[in-house]
Design a protein around this motif. Structure first.
Motif, PDB file in Angstrom:
ATOM      1  N   GLN A 272       0.920  -1.109   0.039  1.00 41.18           N
ATOM      2  CA  GLN A 272       0.050  -0.009  -0.044  1.00 41.18           C
ATOM      3  C   GLN A 272       0.962   1.135   0.123  1.00 41.18           C
ATOM      4  O   GLN A 272       1.268   1.451   1.004  1.00 41.18           O
ATOM      5  CB  GLN A 272      -0.738   0.105   1.272  1.00 41.18           C
ATOM      6  CG  GLN A 272      -1.809  -1.121   1.457  1.00 41.18           C
ATOM      7  CD  GLN A 272      -2.561  -1.460  -0.094  1.00 41.18           C
ATOM      8  OE1 GLN A 272      -3.466  -0.489  -0.302  1.00 41.18           O
ATOM      9  NE2 GLN A 272      -2.551  -2.344  -0.827  1.00 41.18           N
ATOM     10  N   THR A 273       0.676   2.149  -1.106  1.00 40.49           N
ATOM     11  CA  THR A 273       1.826   3.135  -1.138  1.00 40.49           C
ATOM     12  C   THR A 273       1.083   4.232  -1.420  1.00 40.49           C
ATOM     13  O   THR A 273       1.945   5.417  -1.604  1.00 40.49           O
ATOM     14  CB  THR A 273       2.619   2.830  -2.455  1.00 40.49           C
ATOM     15  OG1 THR A 273       1.663   2.881  -3.841  1.00 40.49           O
ATOM     16  CG2 THR A 273       3.356   1.679  -2.528  1.00 40.49           C
ATOM     17  N   SER A 274      -0.230   4.589  -0.935  1.00 47.35           N
ATOM     18  CA  SER A 274      -0.893   5.756  -0.857  1.00 47.35           C
ATOM     19  C   SER A 274      -0.199   6.751  -0.147  1.00 47.35           C
ATOM     20  O   SER A 274      -0.094   7.936  -0.366  1.00 47.35           O
ATOM     21  CB  SER A 274      -2.295   5.797  -0.694  1.00 47.35           C
ATOM     22  OG  SER A 274      -2.456   5.018   0.667  1.00 47.35           O
ATOM     23  N   ASP A 275       0.153   6.385   1.230  1.00 48.32           N
ATOM     24  CA  ASP A 275       1.023   7.278   2.229  1.00 48.32           C
ATOM     25  C   ASP A 275       2.579   7.384   1.732  1.00 48.32           C
ATOM     26  O   ASP A 275       2.940   8.420   1.931  1.00 48.32           O
ATOM     27  CB  ASP A 275       0.764   6.561   3.417  1.00 48.32           C
ATOM     28  CG  ASP A 275       1.683   7.404   4.505  1.00 48.32           C
ATOM     29  OD1 ASP A 275       1.043   8.556   5.208  1.00 48.32           O
ATOM     30  OD2 ASP A 275       2.594   6.894   5.091  1.00 48.32           O
ATOM     31  N   LEU A 276       2.988   6.343   1.625  1.00 50.94           N
ATOM     32  CA  LEU A 276       4.754   6.259   1.248  1.00 50.94           C
ATOM     33  C   LEU A 276       5.064   7.255  -0.108  1.00 50.94           C
ATOM     34  O   LEU A 276       6.122   7.744   0.237  1.00 50.94           O
ATOM     35  CB  LEU A 276       4.902   4.904   0.732  1.00 50.94           C
ATOM     36  CG  LEU A 276       6.580   4.685   0.469  1.00 50.94           C
ATOM     37  CD1 LEU A 276       7.434   4.714   2.059  1.00 50.94           C
ATOM     38  CD2 LEU A 276       6.737   3.056   0.061  1.00 50.94           C
ATOM     39  N   ARG A 277       4.126   7.275  -0.875  1.00 49.30           N
ATOM     40  CA  ARG A 277       4.515   8.066  -1.975  1.00 49.30           C
ATOM     41  C   ARG A 277       4.707   9.516  -1.900  1.00 49.30           C
ATOM     42  O   ARG A 277       5.200  10.241  -2.754  1.00 49.30           O
ATOM     43  CB  ARG A 277       3.647   7.782  -3.385  1.00 49.30           C
ATOM     44  CG  ARG A 277       2.213   8.341  -3.217  1.00 49.30           C
ATOM     45  CD  ARG A 277       1.201   7.608  -4.109  1.00 49.30           C
ATOM     46  NE  ARG A 277       1.761   7.618  -5.618  1.00 49.30           N
ATOM     47  CZ  ARG A 277       1.159   8.412  -6.523  1.00 49.30           C
ATOM     48  NH1 ARG A 277       0.116   9.093  -5.959  1.00 49.30           N
ATOM     49  NH2 ARG A 277       1.676   8.392  -7.731  1.00 49.30           N
ATOM     50  N   ASN A 278       4.033   9.958  -0.772  1.00 49.37           N
ATOM     51  CA  ASN A 278       4.289  11.354  -0.497  1.00 49.37           C
ATOM     52  C   ASN A 278       5.508  11.788   0.398  1.00 49.37           C
ATOM     53  O   ASN A 278       5.901  12.827   0.926  1.00 49.37           O
ATOM     54  CB  ASN A 278       3.114  11.822   0.592  1.00 49.37           C
ATOM     55  CG  ASN A 278       1.628  11.859  -0.160  1.00 49.37           C
ATOM     56  OD1 ASN A 278       1.695  12.240  -1.336  1.00 49.37           O
ATOM     57  ND2 ASN A 278       0.900  11.232   0.390  1.00 49.37           N
ATOM     58  N   GLN A 279       6.310  10.558   0.717  1.00 49.04           N
ATOM     59  CA  GLN A 279       7.656  10.779   1.384  1.00 49.04           C
ATOM     60  C   GLN A 279       8.722  10.885   0.421  1.00 49.04           C
ATOM     61  O   GLN A 279       8.659  10.315  -0.525  1.00 49.04           O
ATOM     62  CB  GLN A 279       7.952   9.546   2.433  1.00 49.04           C
ATOM     63  CG  GLN A 279       6.745   9.051   3.219  1.00 49.04           C
ATOM     64  CD  GLN A 279       6.220  10.013   4.207  1.00 49.04           C
ATOM     65  OE1 GLN A 279       7.202  10.967   4.533  1.00 49.04           O
ATOM     66  NE2 GLN A 279       4.888  10.178   4.488  1.00 49.04           N
ATOM     67  N   TYR A 285      12.933   3.573  -0.740  1.00 52.20           N
ATOM     68  CA  TYR A 285      12.107   2.567  -0.332  1.00 52.20           C
ATOM     69  C   TYR A 285      11.657   1.404  -1.148  1.00 52.20           C
ATOM     70  O   TYR A 285      11.822   0.089  -0.913  1.00 52.20           O
ATOM     71  CB  TYR A 285      10.910   2.720   0.574  1.00 52.20           C
ATOM     72  CG  TYR A 285      10.290   2.250   1.679  1.00 52.20           C
ATOM     73  CD1 TYR A 285       9.892   1.058   1.559  1.00 52.20           C
ATOM     74  CD2 TYR A 285      10.194   2.836   3.091  1.00 52.20           C
ATOM     75  CE1 TYR A 285       9.362   0.184   2.397  1.00 52.20           C
ATOM     76  CE2 TYR A 285       9.715   2.189   3.983  1.00 52.20           C
ATOM     77  CZ  TYR A 285       9.435   0.719   3.853  1.00 52.20           C
ATOM     78  OH  TYR A 285       8.598   0.284   4.793  1.00 52.20           O
ATOM     79  N   MET A 286      11.216   1.719  -2.333  1.00 58.98           N
ATOM     80  CA  MET A 286      10.491   0.744  -3.351  1.00 58.98           C
ATOM     81  C   MET A 286      11.795   0.132  -3.815  1.00 58.98           C
ATOM     82  O   MET A 286      11.807  -1.099  -4.218  1.00 58.98           O
ATOM     83  CB  MET A 286       9.910   1.689  -4.477  1.00 58.98           C
ATOM     84  CG  MET A 286       8.608   2.188  -3.802  1.00 58.98           C
ATOM     85  SD  MET A 286       7.398   1.151  -3.117  1.00 58.98           S
ATOM     86  CE  MET A 286       6.799   0.139  -3.988  1.00 58.98           C
TER      87      MET A 286
END
Length: 451
Positions: A272-279, A285-286
């Motif tokens: 689930q990357t919806s939050d991570l992609r804002n970092q 990370y990916m």
């Protein structure tokens, strides 16, 4: 007719001999297949290849079931069945090919429905005798300071995950902006990677940086405190492991990074990357996830003879933002070396031309839904043969989600397997084919009908 000689004729692909002709077969000769008893008209044909679509000629077009890892691409306008096709492909890779599967980029939280069997397009599935079936997904949330897991998402199997502190320290310039402090960190790296807490890191910095460099000392401490406060490291978030242990029914144990252990347990991680992609460290990370999977294909005792199917929806969007080249480089390596590493890269995009050459050039099968411009078709033609008459077709392919109609064009640099739906005859073809997508057996996300 001389004794011992047999008359042969072909009826819908089947060879009939005179001495074995039944009354039903005689009726077929005289009046056609409509005279056959419905109970005996069809025979069961087991297809072991991956069924992708029904062609205009009523053939089931399949990707061959082979052990070798092959990359598969999907491209088309938004809302024209790209993610639907990925959903279908994932089910076949997992259940039919028996491969370890991972969904790398669920940035819009659209894979939760796949935990349920489909209740849509059943008439299409019934046509080729396919039953609905869920996918055993586990939803992996990457821990950050801003992560919030909604109550509705907690109904499904989920886990929070962090990064190993050693990974972040070794590649700290990917996770935090550095300037002159990079030189000091390089000298302290061996000691820092052994640390398991912010206190230990503070002690290493205090012991190794002289008082005359007090400002640099504080700057380094601020960097590490920022990383700890962001809840991304395993030592700072106990309920979000970077490592897991799995034990099977034979009491055999397996210990590795969270994603690999979930794969070993037979589950399908959906990141689930919806939050991570804002970092700012999203790309790093990916990249760590992809690189660790790649390395384990050669070094891990369990995975070194297994094939993994990696699913990446909207692949080009991974390259956007800070340090996007890091994840692009990792996925391009899979594109180039996936065959040797036994990793199938299954990707989708709206913008075919934005996919790296290393991935496009090694993609063996491409499925195209409707495109809006001839220029986009021209980009595809550089890598795949498209008949002149089919170029305009691509610009007018139909999509009707209510009726379950999803027109696509299938292209390959190798060959497809085709099964005639009337005779069962199996053939091979390297040509482009137009037809209708066979929908997934797992449920698919519907914006207007939340689960």
């Amino acid at each position: 007719m001389p004794d011992g000689q047999e008359e042969e004729m072909e009826v819908h692909g089947f060879r009939l001999k005179n001495k074995m002709v039944t009354n039903n077969e005689l009726m077929v000769r005289a009046f056609g297949m409509g005279m056959v008893n419905p109970q005996t008209r069809f025979k069961k044909l087991i297809i072991k290849d991956i069924p992708m679509m029904v062609t205009q000629n009523e053939q089931i077009l399949c990707i061959p079931n082979v052990s070798e890892a092959k990359h598969i691409g999907i491209t088309g306008q938004t809302g024209t069945c790209k993610s639907l096709l990925l959903n279908a492909l994932l089910s076949w890779e997992y259940w039919l090919m028996e491969r370890a599967c991972i969904n790398l980029n669920d940035f819009q939280k659209e894979t939760f429905e796949q935990s349920l069997p489909t209740d849509s397009f059943l008439h299409v599935l019934k046509k080729i005798n396919i039953e609905p079936c869920p996918t055993p997904m586990i939803y992996v949330f990457t821990s950050t300071e801003t992560l919030q897991i909604e109550k509705k998402d907690r109904r499904f199997p989920f886990i929070k995950m962090t990064l190993p502190i050693e990974e972040v320290i070794k590649n700290i310039e990917y996770y935090h902006k550095l300037d002159k402090s990079k030189v000091y960190l390089g000298n302290l790296m061996e000691e820092l990677v052994e640390c398991n807490s912010i206190g230990e890191i503070r002690a290493v910095i205090e012991e190794n940086i002289p008082e005359k460099h007090t400002m640099m000392k504080y700057k380094l401490m601020n960097i590490f405190e920022s990383l700890f406060n962001n809840n991304m490291l395993n030592v700072s978030v106990p309920d979000a492991p970077a490592f897991l242990e799995y034990e099977n029914k034979y009491k055999e144990r397996y210990y590795n990074f969270t994603i690999q252990t979930l794969l070993r347990a037979g589950l399908v991680p959906s990141i689930q990357t919806s939050d991570l992609r804002n970092q700012e460290y999203f790309s790093a990370y990916m990249s760590f996830l992809v690189s660790s999977i790649y390395k384990d294909q050669f070094n891990d005792p369990y995975f070194k003879d297994k094939t993994i199917a990696l699913f990446v929806d909207e692949i080009d969007k991974l390259f956007l933002g800070h340090n996007g080249e890091i994840i692009k480089k990792s996925l391009s390596l899979i594109g180039t070396n996936g065959r040797a590493a036994r990793i199938c890269l299954n990707w989708s995009t709206q913008h075919y031309g934005k996919v790296p050459d290393q991935i496009r050039g090694n993609t063996k099968y491409l499925f195209v839904s409707r495109k809006s411009h001839a220029k986009e078709v021209g980009e595809i033609k550089r890598d795949f043969d498209i008949p002149k008459n089919m170029e305009k077709d691509i610009l007018n392919l139909k999509t009707d989600s209510k009726k379950g109609v999803f027109e696509i064009v299938a292209l390959t640099t190798e060959r497809f397997v085709l099964y005639d739906m009337t005779t069962g005859k199996k053939t091979y073809s390297s040509e482009a084919h137009k037809g209708y997508l066979i929908p997934p057996i797992a449920m698919h996300h519907r914006p207007d009908n939340p689960i």
